[in-house]
Write an enzyme that holds these catalytic residues in place. Structure first.
Site, PDB file in Angstrom:
ATOM      1  N   GLU A 132     -17.222 -10.468   9.189  1.00 47.19           N
ATOM      2  CA  GLU A 132     -16.693 -11.173  10.404  1.00 47.19           C
ATOM      3  C   GLU A 132     -15.860 -10.270  11.121  1.00 47.19           C
ATOM      4  O   GLU A 132     -15.335  -9.272  10.574  1.00 47.19           O
ATOM      5  CB  GLU A 132     -15.858 -12.309  10.047  1.00 47.19           C
ATOM      6  N   CYS A 152     -15.067  -7.305  -0.402  1.00 44.81           N
ATOM      7  CA  CYS A 152     -14.111  -6.342  -0.493  1.00 44.81           C
ATOM      8  C   CYS A 152     -13.855  -6.457  -2.333  1.00 44.81           C
ATOM      9  O   CYS A 152     -13.903  -7.522  -2.863  1.00 44.81           O
ATOM     10  CB  CYS A 152     -12.750  -6.921  -0.170  1.00 44.81           C
ATOM     11  N   CYS A 159      -6.318 -13.664  -1.296  1.00 48.47           N
ATOM     12  CA  CYS A 159      -7.516 -12.942  -0.162  1.00 48.47           C
ATOM     13  C   CYS A 159      -8.779 -13.806  -0.100  1.00 48.47           C
ATOM     14  O   CYS A 159      -9.454 -13.366  -1.161  1.00 48.47           O
ATOM     15  CB  CYS A 159      -7.381 -11.702   0.010  1.00 48.47           C
ATOM     16  N   LEU A 271       1.720  -4.156   1.880  1.00 47.47           N
ATOM     17  CA  LEU A 271       2.694  -4.073   0.579  1.00 47.47           C
ATOM     18  C   LEU A 271       2.968  -5.125  -0.119  1.00 47.47           C
ATOM     19  O   LEU A 271       2.545  -5.500  -1.345  1.00 47.47           O
ATOM     20  CB  LEU A 271       4.124  -3.479   0.994  1.00 47.47           C
ATOM     21  N   CYS A 392      -5.076 -13.541   9.013  1.00 47.66           N
ATOM     22  CA  CYS A 392      -5.090 -12.597   7.961  1.00 47.66           C
ATOM     23  C   CYS A 392      -5.196 -13.235   6.523  1.00 47.66           C
ATOM     24  O   CYS A 392      -4.653 -14.352   6.380  1.00 47.66           O
ATOM     25  CB  CYS A 392      -3.669 -11.894   7.904  1.00 47.66           C
TER      26      CYS A 392
END
Length: 399
Positions: A132, A152, A159, A271, A392
């Site tokens: 995407e 990933c 996530c 982070l 995100c």
């Protein structure tokens, strides 16, 4: 979900919801740094350097200047349609274009939000893998959030992209083609409309490598793609390196390597926690390279490039949004000097009933206040595309 109740401050620990993290033989979250073996995508013009394009054209028995003509059509006019390329000889034109500009991304679906100012594209790659990208219009700029991997391998529990693991690395041309396709959509007027008085050119001005994948785990192809983005037209897309942001969860050796590339892109470190105890759970790669190592590498990037580093910090209710963590973050950043870093707190996209939900407004304001009071430049990130799972951490590429 487990909670620590020995202190008056509520502390929620990271835990997956609705899925199970892949674990290695020692029971730790599995990290995938290498790309699984799959069939390679066809070689494309954008995979080749300018010199290699000329050689490929000559191998086909054509004069070398045809390479520049093809590049002009692709990188300047954003087309791969042979019918648009009337400056090429009609005889053999379709075969030439098919050989050097093969289709890489097939649009499966697009979703729009923010009154048409945000579009999320779902692309199918040649082998069926899905990725995407998200196109966003802001005042004075047009930003494209691009993917560098299908899936990933960093296995972060919050996530959506990491839930299925890493399918494969994307090729240089597959990365670049996301921009070309976005520019084609812009040229066709498909992203809202210019606001009154706006003079922004109708092409992508800013790139963020914050789509699917860990960019620095696909290092060589990502760097080659960046070089193609900043190469002058028609050899590349003619973009500014300063408008390109490369984000990482903290692959320290690759951060050091990027600093030596002499490409002044903006570097962003995701982070999300300043203490190793929490970050080990939140960002599994922290088991390899700890917070201080990642921050040292980020500071070294600034020293090498002069480019201010961004620290990305998703604010998650009762997990990482405590005031003492803001103070610890400020302490660690200031210990490495002033003027080298900027913090971007990101309100997590809320999910009712989940442990992964946005901080309360008061907690968010207090977190930011403590950073600012410590002299750390801080700006809340304006997230887009929440309604279409385009913000995100939401990119999951579901067909």
């Amino acid at each position: 979900m487990t909670e620590i109740t020995s202190t008056p401050v509520r502390q929620v620990r990271p835990a997956t919801e609705g899925w199970s993290q892949k674990l290695d033989a020692e029971g730790r979250p599995l990290l995938q740094f290498g790309s699984p073996k799959r069939g390679k995508p066809p070689v494309h013009l954008a995979d080749l350097t300018a010199a290699e394009r000329v050689e490929r054209i000559k191998e086909l028995g054509l004069p070398g200047f045809r390479a520049k003509q093809l590049a002009t059509h692709y990188f300047t006019h954003y087309t791969s349609d042979p019918d648009d390329m009337t400056d090429l000889p009609a005889a053999g034109r379709e075969e030439l274009v098919a050989g050097l500009l093969p289709p890489l991304l097939t649009e499966v679906r697009r979703l729009e939000t923010d009154r048409g100012d945000t579009i999320k594209f779902l692309w199918r790659l040649h082998d069926g893998a899905l990725v995407e990208s998200v196109l966003m219009r802001y005042p004075g700029r047009i930003t494209l959030c691009i993917s560098s991997q299908a899936g990933c391998g960093m296995n972060c529990p919050f996530c959506a992209t990491g839930q299925a693991g890493l399918t494969r690395n994307m090729s240089t041309a597959e990365i670049v083609d996301q921009i070309v396709r976005a520019n084609r959509a812009l040229a066709a007027g498909e992203l809202g409309g210019k606001k009154r008085g706006e003079t922004t050119p109708e092409r992508v001005s800013n790139i963020v490598f914050m789509g699917m994948g860990e960019p620095l785990a696909n290092y060589a192809r990502v760097v080659q793609a960046v070089r193609t983005m900043i190469a002058p037209q028609p050899e590349g897309l003619g973009m500014s390196a300063r408008g390109i942001t490369v984000s990482t969860v903290g692959l320290v050796p690759a951060i050091k390597k990027l600093a030596a590339e002499d490409i002044p892109v903006t570097f962003a470190l995701s982070l999300h926690a300043p203490d190793d105890q929490l970050r080990d759970e939140l960002i599994p790669v922290n088991s390899r390279w700890k917070v201080d190592e990642a921050l040292d590498a980020a500071r070294a990037y600034f020293d090498a490039t002069g480019r201010r580093v961004s620290i990305e910090y998703a604010l998650i209710k009762d997990m990482n949004d405590h005031g003492w963590r803001a103070e610890l973050l400020a302490e660690k950043l200031n210990a490495r000097g002033r003027g080298w870093v900027h913090v971007n707190p990101i309100p997590l996209n809320p999910t009712p009933g989940s442990i992964w939900t946005a901080s309360e407004p008061a907690a968010q304001a207090e977190f930011v206040r403590r950073l600012v009071d410590a002299g750390v430049p801080t700006t809340i990130r304006d997230t887009r595309g929440k309604e279409i799972d385009g913000a995100c951490g939401q990119l999951a590429a579901a067909d």
